[in-house]
Design a protein around this motif. Structure first.
Motif, short mmCIF file in Angstrom:
data_model
loop_
_atom_site.label_atom_id
_atom_site.label_comp_id
_atom_site.label_asym_id
_atom_site.label_seq_id
_atom_site.Cartn_x
_atom_site.Cartn_y
_atom_site.Cartn_z
N LEU A 256 0.85 -1.15 -0.20
CA LEU A 256 0.13 -0.20 -0.07
C LEU A 256 0.88 1.18 0.00
N PRO A 257 0.36 2.36 -0.75
CA PRO A 257 1.42 3.61 -0.77
C PRO A 257 1.32 4.23 0.60
N GLU A 258 2.44 4.54 0.90
CA GLU A 258 2.51 5.40 2.27
C GLU A 258 1.57 6.75 2.06
N GLY A 259 0.75 7.09 3.00
CA GLY A 259 0.01 8.40 2.96
C GLY A 259 -1.27 8.29 2.08
N GLU A 260 -1.50 7.12 1.37
CA GLU A 260 -2.72 6.76 0.45
C GLU A 260 -3.30 5.56 0.54
N VAL A 261 -3.18 5.09 1.76
CA VAL A 261 -3.89 3.71 2.33
C VAL A 261 -5.32 3.80 1.92
N PRO A 262 -6.00 4.66 2.67
CA PRO A 262 -7.55 4.77 2.46
C PRO A 262 -8.16 4.78 0.70
N ALA A 263 -7.19 5.61 -0.10
CA ALA A 263 -7.46 5.68 -1.47
C ALA A 263 -7.39 4.28 -2.10
N ALA A 264 -6.14 3.71 -1.68
CA ALA A 264 -5.69 2.19 -2.35
C ALA A 264 -6.73 1.10 -1.65
N LEU A 265 -7.09 1.15 -0.51
CA LEU A 265 -7.95 0.07 0.03
C LEU A 265 -9.22 0.25 -0.93
N VAL A 266 -9.86 1.41 -0.80
CA VAL A 266 -11.14 1.60 -1.32
C VAL A 266 -11.17 1.08 -2.89
N SER A 267 -10.43 1.80 -3.45
CA SER A 267 -10.44 1.34 -5.06
C SER A 267 -9.96 0.10 -5.13
#
Length: 323
Positions: A256-267
């Motif tokens: 998962l990209p650091e700082g972008e965990v919610p976006a990566a998880l949802v997408s």
């Protein structure tokens, strides 16, 4: 029909038993100072023929200084190197030299004082151009595509969804069961990814195979009244919690990209759902065609379909228990 069932059986037996194992190449390019970057990568090893001395393709203005630190393990090679770049790297490309077939890579670029950029590299596009100002949709696009690919190439999840539709069979009950399955694995995926839950991956994989065998037995029973047929959404929800651990294992392999965990998880989860809907619609269309052309043969066809589903699930279960 017999040939179709035989093909399904052979395809399942030929598929990898550990179907949740998504192992793309992972590349990290992190800026440490105005002209110095740290390069790291992890290359999965599938066979003895794989080249263990590959390294990422750097931007034209960059070069590795010092020795490359490599560590070779049975399933992967990891590497680290210090890189010096003359001037900005924006507008230049970075990639991996040997993406073939269905292999892919996840590239993370972390400039100083700017958002992390995430790119998905494929055989068709093995390099990515580093952006001066990253697009807000980068993470969403990359992880959505990974989610779709995972459900379509994750043979165990795919077979479970097919078996669930074959069991339930019709419109509204399928919608309720699919919704319950989606809600359940979304909850587990989020809980595991955010560190609130966990389960050993080998146990998860074996239980997922067992869930396929369970549905195959239920299909083979025909119209006999069981709890699964009375409340398919409840059974789908219970098994969905289990499959969520499998999705989380795949996402953990991807990273998962650091700082972008919610976006990566949802997408990623939305991509899984999009792929799942494609499978459900395809199976419902085939069932509708069967009912229109040979309605009297539907019970027999469903019972015949349960055997390859059950055999493949049992094969995976035994393989995962004793591998």
């Amino acid at each position: 029909m017999i040939r179709w069932l035989a093909a399904l059986l052979m395809l399942g037996l030929a598929a990898p038993a550990w179907a949740d194992e998504m192992r793309p190449v992972a590349i990290q390019f992190e800026q440490m100072s105005p002209d110095t970057w740290q390069l790291g990568w992890r290359q999965p090893i599938a066979s003895a023929a794989d080249d263990r001395h590959l390294s990422p393709l750097l931007p034209a203005s960059c070069r590795i200084t010092g020795a490359i630190a490599r560590r070779v393990a049975p399933l992967a090679v990891t590497g680290n190197a210090r890189v010096v770049c003359e001037g900005p790297v924006a507008g230049q490309s970075l990639g991996w030299p040997a993406l073939v077939g269905q292999s892919e890579a996840i590239l993370r670029v972390a400039p100083l004082d700017r958002p992390v950029q995430v790119y998905r590299l494929t055989h068709e596009e093995p390099r990515a151009t580093i952006a001066a100002k990253p697009s807000a949709t980068q993470v969403w696009r990359s992880y959505f595509a990974l989610g779709v690919e995972h459900i379509l190439a994750g043979w165990d999840h795919l077979l479970f969804v097919i078996a669930l539709v074959l069991l339930v069979g019709r419109g509204w009950p399928v919608v309720k069961a699919a919704t319950a399955f989606t809600l359940a694995h979304s909850l587990t995926l989020a809980a595991v990814t955010l560190g609130f839950a966990g389960l050993r991956q080998d146990v998860v994989e074996a239980l997922i195979a067992l869930s396929i065998v369970f549905l195959a037995v239920e299909i083979a029973r025909g119209t006999r009244e069981t709890l699964t047929r009375r409340l398919p959404w409840l059974v789908a929800f219970a098994f969905g919690l289990l499959h969520g651990f499998g999705f989380a294992g795949a996402l953990r392999e991807i990273g998962l990209p650091e700082g972008e965990v919610p976006a990566a998880l949802v997408s990623f989860n939305l991509g899984v759902e999009a792929g799942q809907l494609l499978v459900i619609c395809a199976v419902l269309a085939l069932l509708g065609l069967l009912r229109r052309l040979r309605p009297k043969d539907e019970p027999l066809v469903l019972r015949l379909a349960s055997y390859p589903v059950g055999i493949v699930g049992a094969y995976w279960l035994i393989d995962r228990l004793f591998a």
